[in-house]
Design an enzyme around this catalytic site. Sequence first.
Site, PDB file in Angstrom:
ATOM      1  N   LYS A 174       0.850  -1.202   0.000  1.00 46.79           N
ATOM      2  CA  LYS A 174       0.000   0.000   0.000  1.00 46.79           C
ATOM      3  C   LYS A 174       0.882   1.247   0.000  1.00 46.79           C
ATOM      4  O   LYS A 174       1.518   1.577   0.992  1.00 46.79           O
ATOM      5  CB  LYS A 174      -0.923   0.054   1.226  1.00 46.79           C
ATOM      6  CG  LYS A 174      -2.002   1.116   0.994  1.00 46.79           C
ATOM      7  CD  LYS A 174      -2.605   1.720   2.229  1.00 46.79           C
ATOM      8  CE  LYS A 174      -1.791   2.763   2.897  1.00 46.79           C
ATOM      9  NZ  LYS A 174      -1.648   4.026   2.124  1.00 46.79           N
TER      10      LYS A 174
ATOM     11  N   GLY B  44       6.937   4.805   8.444  1.00 45.01           N
ATOM     12  CA  GLY B  44       6.119   5.999   8.624  1.00 45.01           C
ATOM     13  C   GLY B  44       6.296   6.542  10.026  1.00 45.01           C
ATOM     14  O   GLY B  44       7.352   6.365  10.647  1.00 45.01           O
ATOM     15  N   SER B  45       5.245   7.163  10.536  1.00 42.44           N
ATOM     16  CA  SER B  45       5.340   7.819  11.836  1.00 42.44           C
ATOM     17  C   SER B  45       5.355   6.801  12.976  1.00 42.44           C
ATOM     18  O   SER B  45       4.786   5.713  12.861  1.00 42.44           O
ATOM     19  CB  SER B  45       4.151   8.767  12.023  1.00 42.44           C
ATOM     20  OG  SER B  45       2.947   8.036  11.983  1.00 42.44           O
TER      21      SER B  45
ATOM     22  N   GLY C   5       3.087   3.561  13.691  1.00 40.86           N
ATOM     23  CA  GLY C   5       3.806   2.317  13.966  1.00 40.86           C
ATOM     24  C   GLY C   5       3.203   1.585  15.163  1.00 40.86           C
ATOM     25  O   GLY C   5       3.047   0.357  15.154  1.00 40.86           O
TER      26      GLY C   5
ATOM     27  N   GLU D 230       9.957   0.860  10.499  1.00 38.55           N
ATOM     28  CA  GLU D 230      11.012   1.866  10.302  1.00 38.55           C
ATOM     29  C   GLU D 230      10.333   3.208  10.542  1.00 38.55           C
ATOM     30  O   GLU D 230       9.514   3.643   9.739  1.00 38.55           O
ATOM     31  CB  GLU D 230      11.580   1.725   8.896  1.00 38.55           C
ATOM     32  CG  GLU D 230      12.968   2.278   8.776  1.00 38.55           C
ATOM     33  CD  GLU D 230      12.956   3.641   8.158  1.00 38.55           C
ATOM     34  OE1 GLU D 230      12.897   4.618   8.936  1.00 38.55           O
ATOM     35  OE2 GLU D 230      12.991   3.739   6.937  1.00 38.55           O
TER      36      GLU D 230
ATOM     37  N   CYS E 124      13.596  10.428   7.508  1.00 40.96           N
ATOM     38  CA  CYS E 124      13.486   9.938   8.882  1.00 40.96           C
ATOM     39  C   CYS E 124      14.828  10.078   9.607  1.00 40.96           C
ATOM     40  O   CYS E 124      14.871  10.176  10.821  1.00 40.96           O
ATOM     41  CB  CYS E 124      12.999   8.505   8.892  1.00 40.96           C
ATOM     42  SG  CYS E 124      13.845   7.493   7.707  1.00 40.96           S
TER      43      CYS E 124
ATOM     44  N   GLU F  74      10.156  15.139  16.148  1.00 41.25           N
ATOM     45  CA  GLU F  74      10.494  15.094  14.731  1.00 41.25           C
ATOM     46  C   GLU F  74       9.674  16.150  13.985  1.00 41.25           C
ATOM     47  O   GLU F  74       8.455  16.154  14.059  1.00 41.25           O
ATOM     48  CB  GLU F  74      10.174  13.702  14.170  1.00 41.25           C
ATOM     49  CG  GLU F  74      10.470  13.580  12.699  1.00 41.25           C
ATOM     50  CD  GLU F  74      10.341  12.147  12.183  1.00 41.25           C
ATOM     51  OE1 GLU F  74       9.251  11.561  12.300  1.00 41.25           O
ATOM     52  OE2 GLU F  74      11.344  11.612  11.667  1.00 41.25           O
TER      53      GLU F  74
HETATM   54  P1  NAI Z   1       1.874   8.123   8.500  1.00 38.60           P
HETATM   55  O1  NAI Z   1       2.640   7.284   9.434  1.00 38.60           O
HETATM   56  O2  NAI Z   1       0.466   8.462   8.838  1.00 38.60           O
HETATM   57  O3  NAI Z   1       1.850   7.455   7.023  1.00 38.60           O
HETATM   58  C1  NAI Z   1       2.747   6.489   6.553  1.00 38.60           C
HETATM   59  C2  NAI Z   1       1.975   5.372   5.861  1.00 38.60           C
HETATM   60  O4  NAI Z   1       1.112   4.753   6.818  1.00 38.60           O
HETATM   61  C3  NAI Z   1       1.059   5.833   4.728  1.00 38.60           C
HETATM   62  O5  NAI Z   1       1.041   4.850   3.713  1.00 38.60           O
HETATM   63  C4  NAI Z   1      -0.296   5.893   5.399  1.00 38.60           C
HETATM   64  O6  NAI Z   1      -1.372   5.747   4.500  1.00 38.60           O
HETATM   65  C5  NAI Z   1      -0.216   4.720   6.341  1.00 38.60           C
HETATM   66  N1  NAI Z   1      -1.117   4.789   7.498  1.00 38.60           N
HETATM   67  C6  NAI Z   1      -1.569   5.893   8.144  1.00 38.60           C
HETATM   68  N2  NAI Z   1      -2.394   5.546   9.146  1.00 38.60           N
HETATM   69  C7  NAI Z   1      -2.458   4.195   9.149  1.00 38.60           C
HETATM   70  C8  NAI Z   1      -3.137   3.242   9.945  1.00 38.60           C
HETATM   71  N3  NAI Z   1      -3.927   3.616  10.958  1.00 38.60           N
HETATM   72  N4  NAI Z   1      -2.974   1.923   9.668  1.00 38.60           N
HETATM   73  C9  NAI Z   1      -2.171   1.536   8.660  1.00 38.60           C
HETATM   74  N5  NAI Z   1      -1.510   2.400   7.867  1.00 38.60           N
HETATM   75  C10 NAI Z   1      -1.650   3.707   8.102  1.00 38.60           C
HETATM   76  O7  NAI Z   1       2.700   9.459   8.261  1.00 38.60           O
HETATM   77  P2  NAI Z   1       2.170  10.874   7.749  1.00 38.60           P
HETATM   78  O8  NAI Z   1       0.874  11.201   8.387  1.00 38.60           O
HETATM   79  O9  NAI Z   1       2.230  10.874   6.288  1.00 38.60           O
HETATM   80  O10 NAI Z   1       3.300  11.820   8.310  1.00 38.60           O
HETATM   81  C11 NAI Z   1       3.295  12.169   9.697  1.00 38.60           C
HETATM   82  C12 NAI Z   1       4.663  12.196  10.264  1.00 38.60           C
HETATM   83  O11 NAI Z   1       5.210  10.896  10.209  1.00 38.60           O
HETATM   84  C13 NAI Z   1       5.683  13.039   9.533  1.00 38.60           C
HETATM   85  O12 NAI Z   1       5.594  14.385   9.910  1.00 38.60           O
HETATM   86  C14 NAI Z   1       6.955  12.406   9.970  1.00 38.60           C
HETATM   87  O13 NAI Z   1       7.297  12.890  11.236  1.00 38.60           O
HETATM   88  C15 NAI Z   1       6.609  10.937  10.080  1.00 38.60           C
HETATM   89  N6  NAI Z   1       7.003  10.173   8.895  1.00 38.60           N
HETATM   90  C16 NAI Z   1       8.107   9.376   8.969  1.00 38.60           C
HETATM   91  C17 NAI Z   1       8.542   8.699   7.860  1.00 38.60           C
HETATM   92  C18 NAI Z   1       9.742   7.822   7.897  1.00 38.60           C
HETATM   93  O14 NAI Z   1      10.402   7.664   6.881  1.00 38.60           O
HETATM   94  N7  NAI Z   1      10.062   7.179   9.009  1.00 38.60           N
HETATM   95  C19 NAI Z   1       7.890   8.830   6.555  1.00 38.60           C
HETATM   96  C20 NAI Z   1       6.692   9.634   6.597  1.00 38.60           C
HETATM   97  C21 NAI Z   1       6.306  10.284   7.737  1.00 38.60           C
END
Ligand code: NAI
Length: 501
Positions: A198, A251-252, A256, A273, A307, A404
């Site tokens: 996804k 992701g966040s 996680g 991660e 990240c 972050e």
């Molecule tokens: P997010 O963690 O919400 O999104 C990352 C992925 O998770 C996307 O594919 C999203 O659709 C999916 N996702 C979101 N909620 C979910 C759920 N309940 N169950 C399963 N999958 C879900 O991150 P977002 O909202 O785009 O960004 C927020 C913050 O996260 C950023 O400001 C940053 O601090 C951090 N982040 C860290 C990343 C990394 O590389 N470690 C990458 C992106 C964001």
Amino acid sequence: MATISIAQVDPRVASFIGKPRKMLINGNWVEAVSGKTFPTYDPSTGEVLATVAEGDRADIDLAVKAARKAFAFGPWRKMSPSERGRLIWKLGDLIDEHVEEFAYLESLDNGKPLTIARAADVPLAAELFRYMAGWATKLEGNTIPLSVPYTPKAKYLSYTLREPIGVVGQIIPWNFPLLMAAWKLGPALATGCTIVLKPAEQTPLSALRLGELIMEAGFPEGVVNIVPGYGETAGAALAAHMDVDKVAFTGSTEVGKLIVQAATGNLKKVSLELGGKSPNIVYKDADLDLAIPGAASAIFFNHGQCCCAGSRLYVEKPIFDKVVEGIAENARKIQVGAGLDPNTQMGPLVSEEQLKRVCGYLDSGLSQGAKALAGGRKRGEKGYFVEPTVLVDATEDMKVVQEEIFGPVVVAMPFTDPEELVPRANDNIYGLAAGVWTNDIGKAHRTAELINAGTVWINCYNIFDAALPFGGYKQSGWGREMGHEVLNNYTQTKAVCARVA
Ligand code: NAI
Ligand code: MG
């Protein structure tokens, strides 16, 4: 900031984004069961770039069924490791043949400079697949001599098999859309798993184009399924699915933790991660011609949407002003603009949500007494641009130091005693990466040992290679991406014990 029209885009890309994109399930491109679509935006204008089928629980269900069928009964499991490796290699080569197309898609969908996507994201993705292709034939177990006390006369032949974990759900973010897909898909394919991927709702396009190349390379139907959609719906359904054996997430940290909870239903394996707030340490004996541009790029690369961004900068007192002024000077000179503009060095943030989040942190830091030596604000009326920012006069308790930001914002703080530095640098919930700049080789490696982080860069930063494991200590995650370590995420060990005498 010049606006670039779609007419200037590579014609193959224009035609790809000109049609609503479907999802890949069981080798077919299909619409969502609900018939719904969602928009993806051009972050340099805020305008709709393309529309994409909106996957939901029902689509995830179909994709998991296809992946299960491909895992249990398809030709995939019967292929030799060498055949599997050749398909993965071919995918890497196909990416190389489409560098321009992918670079445009990444730049348009994510906002990053075309030049960066072309030089880094796309070739790194191709290399990742080629590196992983080699592992398909090298997943070996061990033979294990036994000494069982209660059967003293018996002899055994015992060995371990490393088997694919099964159907894997992979949820990826938007900061390196194609590369994150490669980091996830490469090892899962090398180990013989089947996959439901996804992509992030902000940047689904390059993964969908990759899906076309996956089918072109000749992977059997159902081995890779790609379901775009929102996190709360498609992502959550995948993480909770009872027939998914493992979920890999980037992701966040907040999400996680939700993934871990969602995984409890069938105790699927989880690798994560997550976020970071990485300390970047400049000692007074550092080569400043390296350290100043290095520390600037540690935070400003990919607009700080990394990240592992070097977002907490610790500089030894005697050189603090010089280093920080040097980075601020660097920040002021960065050309901010649309990703497709050849002069652009930094593009917009990925979304309005990220723009609000980063501006919220800037307001918080400035109102708590931090000072912006460079930047500090949103830029322009259109698109999601933020000025490259250097904050000083911050204290450790401020949100801008602890949390972050995920934008082009570095917080610089002086230190006097190298002994008190390490506990300060480690005083954070995250442990993803760190940087150390010094000409003293002993100090460099001693510091590397003491820092609680999954990656430590010495006199360099943001150096990635498919062979180098990457992942987090503490709340930055579970497990490692890349290198041979990532293969542990996708295999399970079977011990076989045979009595032979
Ligand atoms: P997010 O963690 O919400 O999104 C990352 C992925 O998770 C996307 O594919 C999203 O659709 C999916 N996702 C979101 N909620 C979910 C759920 N309940 N169950 C399963 N999958 C879900 O991150 P977002 O909202 O785009 O960004 C927020 C913050 O996260 C950023 O400001 C940053 O601090 C951090 N982040 C860290 C990343 C990394 O590389 N470690 C990458 C992106 C964001
Ligand atoms: Mg989110």
